[in-house]
Motif scaffolding. Structure first.
Motif, PDB file in Angstrom:
ATOM      1  N   GLN A   1       1.563  -0.980 -59.438  1.00 28.97           N
ATOM      2  CA  GLN A   1       1.486   0.244 -60.251  1.00 28.97           C
ATOM      3  C   GLN A   1       0.107   0.407 -60.909  1.00 28.97           C
ATOM      4  OE1 GLN A   1       4.329   2.534 -60.897  1.00 28.97           O
ATOM      5  NE2 GLN A   1       2.668   3.864 -61.603  1.00 28.97           N
ATOM      6  N   SER A   2      -0.389  -0.651 -61.574  1.00 30.39           N
ATOM      7  CA  SER A   2      -1.668  -0.472 -62.274  1.00 30.39           C
ATOM      8  C   SER A   2      -2.819  -0.378 -61.273  1.00 30.39           C
ATOM      9  CB  SER A   2      -1.897  -1.582 -63.298  1.00 30.39           C
ATOM     10  OG  SER A   2      -1.872  -2.811 -62.647  1.00 30.39           O
ATOM     11  N   HIS A   3      -2.727  -1.131 -60.192  1.00 34.15           N
ATOM     12  CA  HIS A   3      -3.744  -1.026 -59.132  1.00 34.15           C
ATOM     13  C   HIS A   3      -3.776   0.397 -58.575  1.00 34.15           C
ATOM     14  CE1 HIS A   3      -4.953  -2.396 -54.774  1.00 34.15           C
ATOM     15  NE2 HIS A   3      -5.897  -1.689 -55.352  1.00 34.15           N
ATOM     16  N   TRP A   4      -2.580   0.939 -58.295  1.00 33.60           N
ATOM     17  CA  TRP A   4      -2.517   2.292 -57.725  1.00 33.60           C
ATOM     18  C   TRP A   4      -3.036   3.340 -58.721  1.00 33.60           C
ATOM     19  CZ3 TRP A   4       1.998   6.010 -58.157  1.00 33.60           C
ATOM     20  CH2 TRP A   4       1.682   7.213 -57.524  1.00 33.60           C
ATOM     21  N   ASN A   5      -2.609   3.250 -59.984  1.00 33.27           N
ATOM     22  CA  ASN A   5      -3.061   4.239 -60.973  1.00 33.27           C
ATOM     23  C   ASN A   5      -4.590   4.252 -61.069  1.00 33.27           C
ATOM     24  OD1 ASN A   5      -0.424   4.883 -61.493  1.00 33.27           O
ATOM     25  ND2 ASN A   5      -0.460   4.381 -63.652  1.00 33.27           N
ATOM     26  N   GLU A   6      -5.183   3.065 -61.037  1.00 34.39           N
ATOM     27  CA  GLU A   6      -6.650   2.997 -61.128  1.00 34.39           C
ATOM     28  C   GLU A   6      -7.286   3.626 -59.878  1.00 34.39           C
ATOM     29  OE1 GLU A   6      -8.058   2.176 -63.882  1.00 34.39           O
ATOM     30  OE2 GLU A   6     -10.139   2.069 -63.236  1.00 34.39           O
ATOM     31  N   ASP A   7      -6.759   3.268 -58.713  1.00 32.17           N
ATOM     32  CA  ASP A   7      -7.353   3.782 -57.465  1.00 32.17           C
ATOM     33  C   ASP A   7      -7.084   5.272 -57.273  1.00 32.17           C
ATOM     34  OD1 ASP A   7      -8.188   1.241 -57.101  1.00 32.17           O
ATOM     35  OD2 ASP A   7      -7.221   0.926 -55.160  1.00 32.17           O
ATOM     36  N   TYR A   8      -5.884   5.716 -57.674  1.00 30.19           N
ATOM     37  CA  TYR A   8      -5.600   7.155 -57.551  1.00 30.19           C
ATOM     38  C   TYR A   8      -6.603   7.933 -58.405  1.00 30.19           C
ATOM     39  CZ  TYR A   8      -3.238  11.655 -57.364  1.00 30.19           C
ATOM     40  OH  TYR A   8      -2.966  12.991 -57.157  1.00 30.19           O
TER      41      TYR A   8
ATOM     42  N   THR B   1       8.518   4.071 -47.771  1.00 26.35           N
ATOM     43  CA  THR B   1       7.892   4.512 -46.513  1.00 26.35           C
ATOM     44  C   THR B   1       7.787   3.342 -45.547  1.00 26.35           C
ATOM     45  OG1 THR B   1       6.651   6.177 -47.702  1.00 26.35           O
ATOM     46  CG2 THR B   1       5.872   5.649 -45.507  1.00 26.35           C
ATOM     47  N   LEU B   2       7.533   2.139 -46.082  1.00 25.52           N
ATOM     48  CA  LEU B   2       7.462   0.947 -45.223  1.00 25.52           C
ATOM     49  C   LEU B   2       8.824   0.584 -44.639  1.00 25.52           C
ATOM     50  CD1 LEU B   2       5.151  -1.445 -47.278  1.00 25.52           C
ATOM     51  CD2 LEU B   2       4.641  -0.480 -45.022  1.00 25.52           C
ATOM     52  N   GLY B   3       9.863   1.093 -45.275  1.00 26.94           N
ATOM     53  CA  GLY B   3      11.204   0.792 -44.789  1.00 26.94           C
ATOM     54  C   GLY B   3      11.707  -0.563 -45.251  1.00 26.94           C
ATOM     55  N   THR B   4      11.052  -1.143 -46.256  1.00 32.51           N
ATOM     56  CA  THR B   4      11.563  -2.410 -46.796  1.00 32.51           C
ATOM     57  C   THR B   4      12.617  -2.060 -47.840  1.00 32.51           C
ATOM     58  OG1 THR B   4       9.735  -2.360 -48.358  1.00 32.51           O
ATOM     59  CG2 THR B   4       9.479  -3.817 -46.471  1.00 32.51           C
ATOM     60  N   GLY B   5      13.747  -2.613 -47.718  1.00 32.32           N
ATOM     61  CA  GLY B   5      14.820  -2.305 -48.661  1.00 32.32           C
ATOM     62  C   GLY B   5      15.589  -1.068 -48.224  1.00 32.32           C
ATOM     63  N   PRO B   6      16.698  -0.805 -48.898  1.00 33.79           N
ATOM     64  CA  PRO B   6      17.554   0.305 -48.489  1.00 33.79           C
ATOM     65  C   PRO B   6      16.889   1.660 -48.767  1.00 33.79           C
ATOM     66  CG  PRO B   6      18.344  -0.691 -50.539  1.00 33.79           C
ATOM     67  CD  PRO B   6      17.186  -1.506 -50.092  1.00 33.79           C
TER      68      PRO B   6
ATOM     69  N   ASP C   1       6.004   6.482 -59.702  1.00 30.06           N
ATOM     70  CA  ASP C   1       6.139   5.042 -59.456  1.00 30.06           C
ATOM     71  C   ASP C   1       5.693   4.705 -58.029  1.00 30.06           C
ATOM     72  OD1 ASP C   1       8.160   6.015 -57.867  1.00 30.06           O
ATOM     73  OD2 ASP C   1       9.784   5.239 -59.104  1.00 30.06           O
ATOM     74  N   THR C   2       5.734   3.421 -57.685  1.00 29.62           N
ATOM     75  CA  THR C   2       5.239   3.002 -56.370  1.00 29.62           C
ATOM     76  C   THR C   2       6.367   2.850 -55.332  1.00 29.62           C
ATOM     77  OG1 THR C   2       5.356   0.700 -57.072  1.00 29.62           O
ATOM     78  CG2 THR C   2       3.231   1.786 -57.314  1.00 29.62           C
TER      79      THR C   2
ATOM     80  N   ALA D   1      -2.987  -0.373 -43.730  1.00 21.98           N
ATOM     81  CA  ALA D   1      -1.744  -1.100 -44.043  1.00 21.98           C
ATOM     82  C   ALA D   1      -1.924  -2.092 -45.196  1.00 21.98           C
ATOM     83  CB  ALA D   1      -1.240  -1.826 -42.797  1.00 21.98           C
ATOM     84  N   ASP D   2      -3.110  -2.745 -45.278  1.00 24.74           N
ATOM     85  CA  ASP D   2      -3.289  -3.755 -46.333  1.00 24.74           C
ATOM     86  C   ASP D   2      -3.201  -3.115 -47.715  1.00 24.74           C
ATOM     87  OD1 ASP D   2      -5.652  -2.348 -45.845  1.00 24.74           O
ATOM     88  OD2 ASP D   2      -6.975  -4.035 -46.304  1.00 24.74           O
ATOM     89  N   GLU D   3      -3.872  -1.965 -47.867  1.00 22.74           N
ATOM     90  CA  GLU D   3      -3.859  -1.277 -49.162  1.00 22.74           C
ATOM     91  C   GLU D   3      -2.453  -0.750 -49.460  1.00 22.74           C
ATOM     92  OE1 GLU D   3      -6.150  -1.645 -51.114  1.00 22.74           O
ATOM     93  OE2 GLU D   3      -6.547   0.087 -52.390  1.00 22.74           O
ATOM     94  N   TRP D   4      -1.804  -0.238 -48.431  1.00 23.90           N
ATOM     95  CA  TRP D   4      -0.435   0.279 -48.601  1.00 23.90           C
ATOM     96  C   TRP D   4       0.453  -0.829 -49.159  1.00 23.90           C
ATOM     97  CZ3 TRP D   4       0.557   5.406 -46.827  1.00 23.90           C
ATOM     98  CH2 TRP D   4       1.863   5.839 -47.089  1.00 23.90           C
ATOM     99  N   GLN D   5       0.335  -2.012 -48.538  1.00 26.51           N
ATOM    100  CA  GLN D   5       1.187  -3.128 -48.984  1.00 26.51           C
ATOM    101  C   GLN D   5       0.811  -3.582 -50.385  1.00 26.51           C
ATOM    102  OE1 GLN D   5       0.955  -5.811 -45.664  1.00 26.51           O
ATOM    103  NE2 GLN D   5       2.135  -4.345 -44.458  1.00 26.51           N
ATOM    104  N   SER D   6      -0.459  -3.521 -50.695  1.00 25.92           N
ATOM    105  CA  SER D   6      -0.839  -3.997 -52.025  1.00 25.92           C
ATOM    106  C   SER D   6      -0.306  -3.061 -53.110  1.00 25.92           C
ATOM    107  CB  SER D   6      -2.339  -4.252 -52.097  1.00 25.92           C
ATOM    108  OG  SER D   6      -2.965  -3.322 -52.882  1.00 25.92           O
ATOM    109  N   PHE D   7      -0.223  -1.747 -52.835  1.00 31.48           N
ATOM    110  CA  PHE D   7       0.379  -0.840 -53.824  1.00 31.48           C
ATOM    111  C   PHE D   7       1.891  -1.061 -53.938  1.00 31.48           C
ATOM    112  CE2 PHE D   7      -3.224   2.324 -52.772  1.00 31.48           C
ATOM    113  CZ  PHE D   7      -4.007   1.832 -53.800  1.00 31.48           C
ATOM    114  N   SER D   8       2.493  -1.517 -52.863  1.00 34.38           N
ATOM    115  CA  SER D   8       3.957  -1.668 -52.887  1.00 34.38           C
ATOM    116  C   SER D   8       4.380  -3.001 -53.515  1.00 34.38           C
ATOM    117  CB  SER D   8       4.536  -1.547 -51.470  1.00 34.38           C
ATOM    118  OG  SER D   8       4.277  -2.722 -50.748  1.00 34.38           O
ATOM    119  N   GLY D   9       3.431  -3.921 -53.670  1.00 35.44           N
ATOM    120  CA  GLY D   9       3.786  -5.244 -54.177  1.00 35.44           C
ATOM    121  C   GLY D   9       3.745  -5.337 -55.694  1.00 35.44           C
ATOM    122  N   SER D  10       3.825  -6.565 -56.213  1.00 33.52           N
ATOM    123  CA  SER D  10       3.813  -6.712 -57.674  1.00 33.52           C
ATOM    124  C   SER D  10       2.399  -6.439 -58.184  1.00 33.52           C
ATOM    125  CB  SER D  10       4.295  -8.105 -58.077  1.00 33.52           C
ATOM    126  OG  SER D  10       3.269  -9.023 -57.865  1.00 33.52           O
ATOM    127  N   GLY D  11       2.312  -5.787 -59.337  1.00 34.28           N
ATOM    128  CA  GLY D  11       1.002  -5.347 -59.847  1.00 34.28           C
ATOM    129  C   GLY D  11       0.528  -4.067 -59.181  1.00 34.28           C
TER     130      GLY D  11
END
Ligand code: HEM
Length: 313
Positions: free
Chosen positions: A280-287, A242-247, A235-236, A268-278
């Protein structure tokens, strides 16, 4: 582009891999349902390149899934092994006559690579890889990459990455100093990966593999500490935590290298885009794109590979 497809894509498979590396065609596929035409060693099986990989796949499915359905420590180690074999390759060295290392199996076939400190923790999976190679009679470079991709799809949410076989093995030790250090700067890490033709955005996608990981040697007082709250799930959450957002769960140990790369302006932009909504599918494609690129480093017969995605679970 890399390897022999840099100068010419002479075959359909060479053209396909080129399009994947250029992100013009998906690196994921649901092509499945392959039935091996015969048992291992039979003439019918020998006549079909993917047959032996289907038999190996059955073995890997049993080896990589834990009782809870998550992927287990062998799967995690297989993902890391895929990186440590393929990643020990440099474009600059290759251009200067040292085009060796890469996805050639040398991590398990050479005498010295496994005694390098950066490969500590990979002993058990390398021992397994040697057993599987003997039992199935396949190439070690292919086996290591096949296992790394098989391991990913064995984790819940993991992408089904297109899988190619036919690499040439080598027992020559890969050049030293080409794998990253957990305490290195973002600048050095980005340069190290750019010299493997892996862009900062590709690097961010690959680092998501730490979603499944546990560490044993960064802090030896906390052996088994995961890098996110859900090790064994693809999962993402790793990107968010790693960003430290949330507990942050108490057991999680964040790597300094991941923290600096989550904050660098080039990543940082790509990191944030993987952590946001959508994400998971963005990351799976890019990975998938980025991992296929990694799995082709040092491979100079890409035009002659065979796609065996259909044997994956
Ligand atoms: C900046 C780049 C990277 C650094 C500095 C780094 C560093 C590390 C470190 C220090 C560990 C823990 C080893 C231990 O103490 O046991 C680890 C584990 C791991 N790494 Fe990376 N890594 C990087 C990139 C990657 C990439 C590109 C992949 C795969 C695509 C990957 C996959 C893994 C996996 C799956 C584990 C867990 C192994 C296990 O649980 O047995 N890493 N990494």
């Amino acid at each position: 582009l890399i390897g022999d497809i840099k100068d010419g894509r002479s075959t359909p498979v060479g053209k396909t891999i080129a399009r994947i590396l250029l992100e013009q065609e998906s690196g994921q596929s649901l092509e499945a349902g392959y039935k091996p035409p015969g048992p291992p060693g039979s003439d019918k099986c020998k006549a079909d390149t993917c047959c032996i990989w289907a038999h190996l796949s059955t073995e890997l499915t049993a080896a990589f899934r834990g009782p809870s359905g998550r992927c287990n420590k062998f799967a995690r180690a297989a993902v890391r092994l895929g990186f440590h074999d393929a990643g020990a390759w440099s474009q600059v060295l290759a251009n200067n006559g040292q085009d060796f290392g890469g996805a050639d199996g040398s991590i398990a076939l050479s005498r010295g690579e496994m005694s390098r400190p950066e490969n500590n923790g990979l002993q058990d999976i390398v021992a397994r890889a040697r057993i599987w190679q003997k039992a199935f009679g396949v190439g070690m470079g292919d086996l290591i990459q096949f296992a790394a991709q098989h391991a990913v799809v064995s984790c819940p949410l993991g992408p089904r990455i297109r899988t190619f076989v036919g690499r040439k093995d080598s027992s020559k030790e890969a050049p030293q100093g080409l794998l990253p250090d957990v305490n290195d700067s973002a600048d050095n890490l980005i340069k190290l990966f750019e010299d493997k033709t892996i862009s900062p955005h590709d690097l961010v996608a690959l680092l998501g593999a730490h979603t499944t990981s546990e560490q044993f040697f960064v802090d030896s007082t906390r052996k088994g500490a995961p890098q996110d709250g859900t090790p064994g799930v693809w999962d993402t959450l790793f990107y968010n935590q790693t960003l430290g957002t949330g507990p942050l769960p108490k057991q999680v140990l964040r790597f300094p290298s991941d923290i600096v790369l989550s904050a660098d302006p080039r990543t940082a932009d790509e990191w944030q885009s993987f952590s946001g909504s959508g994400g998971q599918s963005h990351w799976n494609e890019d990975y998938s794109y980025s991992y296929i690129r990694l799995s082709m480093l040092g491979v100079n017969n890409i035009n002659n590979l065979t796609e065996c995605t259909k044997v994956l679970p």
